[in-house]
Design a protein around this motif. Structure first.
Motif, PDB file in Angstrom:
ATOM      1  N   GLN A  78       0.831  -1.209   0.000  1.00 54.56           N
ATOM      2  CA  GLN A  78       0.000   0.000   0.000  1.00 54.56           C
ATOM      3  C   GLN A  78       0.862   1.255   0.000  1.00 54.56           C
ATOM      4  O   GLN A  78       0.550   2.222  -0.691  1.00 54.56           O
ATOM      5  N   ARG A  79       1.945   1.232   0.774  1.00 54.13           N
ATOM      6  CA  ARG A  79       2.852   2.392   0.775  1.00 54.13           C
ATOM      7  C   ARG A  79       3.494   2.566  -0.598  1.00 54.13           C
ATOM      8  O   ARG A  79       3.658   3.690  -1.076  1.00 54.13           O
ATOM      9  N   LEU A  80       3.835   1.446  -1.235  1.00 52.71           N
ATOM     10  CA  LEU A  80       4.422   1.509  -2.573  1.00 52.71           C
ATOM     11  C   LEU A  80       3.420   2.116  -3.560  1.00 52.71           C
ATOM     12  O   LEU A  80       3.776   2.976  -4.366  1.00 52.71           O
ATOM     13  N   LEU A  81       2.164   1.704  -3.465  1.00 48.09           N
ATOM     14  CA  LEU A  81       1.122   2.272  -4.329  1.00 48.09           C
ATOM     15  C   LEU A  81       0.862   3.742  -4.008  1.00 48.09           C
ATOM     16  O   LEU A  81       0.561   4.523  -4.902  1.00 48.09           O
ATOM     17  N   ARG A  82       0.971   4.090  -2.750  1.00 46.06           N
ATOM     18  CA  ARG A  82       0.804   5.499  -2.367  1.00 46.06           C
ATOM     19  C   ARG A  82       1.900   6.347  -3.000  1.00 46.06           C
ATOM     20  O   ARG A  82       1.659   7.444  -3.499  1.00 46.06           O
ATOM     21  N   ASP A  83       3.122   5.811  -3.011  1.00 43.66           N
ATOM     22  CA  ASP A  83       4.251   6.543  -3.582  1.00 43.66           C
ATOM     23  C   ASP A  83       4.186   6.620  -5.105  1.00 43.66           C
ATOM     24  O   ASP A  83       4.730   7.546  -5.700  1.00 43.66           O
ATOM     25  N   ASP A  84       3.543   5.622  -5.726  1.00 48.65           N
ATOM     26  CA  ASP A  84       3.400   5.607  -7.183  1.00 48.65           C
ATOM     27  C   ASP A  84       2.062   4.963  -7.546  1.00 48.65           C
ATOM     28  O   ASP A  84       1.993   3.767  -7.811  1.00 48.65           O
ATOM     29  N   PRO A  85       0.969   5.753  -7.548  1.00 45.49           N
ATOM     30  CA  PRO A  85      -0.357   5.197  -7.844  1.00 45.49           C
ATOM     31  C   PRO A  85      -0.452   4.511  -9.208  1.00 45.49           C
ATOM     32  O   PRO A  85      -1.261   3.622  -9.398  1.00 45.49           O
ATOM     33  N   ASP A  86       0.398   4.920 -10.152  1.00 37.31           N
ATOM     34  CA  ASP A  86       0.385   4.289 -11.473  1.00 37.31           C
ATOM     35  C   ASP A  86       0.866   2.839 -11.427  1.00 37.31           C
ATOM     36  O   ASP A  86       0.690   2.097 -12.398  1.00 37.31           O
ATOM     37  N   LEU A  87       1.440   2.435 -10.323  1.00 34.30           N
ATOM     38  CA  LEU A  87       1.938   1.071 -10.177  1.00 34.30           C
ATOM     39  C   LEU A  87       0.801   0.061  -9.995  1.00 34.30           C
ATOM     40  O   LEU A  87       1.019  -1.138 -10.138  1.00 34.30           O
ATOM     41  N   ALA A  88      -0.404   0.522  -9.732  1.00 35.83           N
ATOM     42  CA  ALA A  88      -1.532  -0.383  -9.493  1.00 35.83           C
ATOM     43  C   ALA A  88      -1.769  -1.320 -10.674  1.00 35.83           C
ATOM     44  O   ALA A  88      -2.025  -2.511 -10.486  1.00 35.83           O
ATOM     45  N   ARG A  89      -1.687  -0.823 -11.865  1.00 37.20           N
ATOM     46  CA  ARG A  89      -1.899  -1.662 -13.056  1.00 37.20           C
ATOM     47  C   ARG A  89      -0.835  -2.762 -13.130  1.00 37.20           C
ATOM     48  O   ARG A  89      -1.124  -3.910 -13.421  1.00 37.20           O
ATOM     49  N   GLU A  90       0.408  -2.406 -12.832  1.00 35.44           N
ATOM     50  CA  GLU A  90       1.490  -3.398 -12.853  1.00 35.44           C
ATOM     51  C   GLU A  90       1.327  -4.408 -11.713  1.00 35.44           C
ATOM     52  O   GLU A  90       1.566  -5.599 -11.899  1.00 35.44           O
ATOM     53  N   LEU A  91       0.887  -3.942 -10.556  1.00 35.02           N
ATOM     54  CA  LEU A  91       0.658  -4.856  -9.437  1.00 35.02           C
ATOM     55  C   LEU A  91      -0.449  -5.853  -9.776  1.00 35.02           C
ATOM     56  O   LEU A  91      -0.343  -7.041  -9.483  1.00 35.02           O
ATOM     57  N   ARG A  92      -1.502  -5.402 -10.434  1.00 36.24           N
ATOM     58  CA  ARG A  92      -2.579  -6.303 -10.865  1.00 36.24           C
ATOM     59  C   ARG A  92      -2.037  -7.344 -11.843  1.00 36.24           C
ATOM     60  O   ARG A  92      -2.343  -8.514 -11.758  1.00 36.24           O
ATOM     61  N   ARG A  93      -1.208  -6.898 -12.779  1.00 38.99           N
ATOM     62  CA  ARG A  93      -0.616  -7.827 -13.744  1.00 38.99           C
ATOM     63  C   ARG A  93       0.269  -8.853 -13.037  1.00 38.99           C
ATOM     64  O   ARG A  93       0.190 -10.055 -13.306  1.00 38.99           O
ATOM     65  N   VAL A  94       1.097  -8.397 -12.112  1.00 41.25           N
ATOM     66  CA  VAL A  94       1.978  -9.298 -11.367  1.00 41.25           C
ATOM     67  C   VAL A  94       1.144 -10.304 -10.580  1.00 41.25           C
ATOM     68  O   VAL A  94       1.449 -11.498 -10.562  1.00 41.25           O
ATOM     69  N   LEU A  95       0.089  -9.836  -9.955  1.00 46.16           N
ATOM     70  CA  LEU A  95      -0.782 -10.728  -9.201  1.00 46.16           C
ATOM     71  C   LEU A  95      -1.391 -11.790 -10.108  1.00 46.16           C
ATOM     72  O   LEU A  95      -1.304 -12.986  -9.829  1.00 46.16           O
ATOM     73  N   ASP A  96      -1.991 -11.355 -11.204  1.00 42.94           N
ATOM     74  CA  ASP A  96      -2.707 -12.274 -12.087  1.00 42.94           C
ATOM     75  C   ASP A  96      -1.792 -13.192 -12.897  1.00 42.94           C
ATOM     76  O   ASP A  96      -2.102 -14.367 -13.087  1.00 42.94           O
ATOM     77  N   GLU A  97      -0.678 -12.654 -13.377  1.00 47.78           N
ATOM     78  CA  GLU A  97       0.164 -13.409 -14.313  1.00 47.78           C
ATOM     79  C   GLU A  97       1.387 -14.064 -13.682  1.00 47.78           C
ATOM     80  O   GLU A  97       1.926 -15.012 -14.251  1.00 47.78           O
ATOM     81  N   GLU A  98       1.828 -13.566 -12.533  1.00 49.60           N
ATOM     82  CA  GLU A  98       3.065 -14.081 -11.965  1.00 49.60           C
ATOM     83  C   GLU A  98       2.873 -14.751 -10.600  1.00 49.60           C
ATOM     84  O   GLU A  98       3.414 -15.829 -10.384  1.00 49.60           O
TER      85      GLU A  98
END
Length: 139
Positions: A78-98
């Motif tokens: 959550q802190r990482l997303l707070r620091d870079d909200p645009d990272l949410a799309r990449e986090l979703r991809r990492v969750l789903d694909e990796e």
């Protein structure tokens, strides 16, 4: 709390107990490398420590500890997303694909979303539905 961060943290901690934990580690480290590259060595060390704790928790059948570890990583994500909200799309991809593909089937349901079930019964019919495991007790 952010449901994406919660699902990713749970999947990350769950994947730490698998033979493919290095892949999970690499996926997590890459997220930090994008936002805080200076923190990568510390994150790598923390992931190794947490893996040892997860393995011990699994060995001693201690899901509470594993849950606390997932909560810790949820806050970090959550802190990482707070620091870079645009990272949410990449986090979703990492969750789903990796991360999710690394989990045993029983564990990968934690972030799947809403489950909708419909059933109709008539007469003396019975319907039993479950979104997970179900134990049928005959009376």
């Amino acid at each position: 709390m952010d449901p994406l961060a919660a699902a990713a943290a749970t999947a990350l901690v769950g994947a730490m107990a698998t033979d493919a934990w290095q892949q999970a580690r690499t996926s997590a480290v890459e997220l930090w490398r994008r936002v805080h590259p200076e923190r990568v060595p510390a994150v790598e060390a923390e992931l190794a420590e947490v893996r040892a704790e997860v393995l011990e928790a699994r060995q001693t059948n201690d899901p509470e500890t594993e849950g606390h570890l997932a909560s810790d990583w949820q806050r970090r994500l959550q802190r990482l997303l707070r620091d870079d909200p645009d990272l949410a799309r990449e986090l979703r991809r990492v969750l789903d694909e990796e991360l999710t593909p690394l989990l045993p089937m029983a564990e990968d349901r934690s972030h799947r979303g809403t489950l909708v079930q419909e059933a109709r019964a008539s007469g003396g019919s019975h319907i039993y539905q479950a979104g997970g495991d179900q134990t049928n007790i005959h009376r």
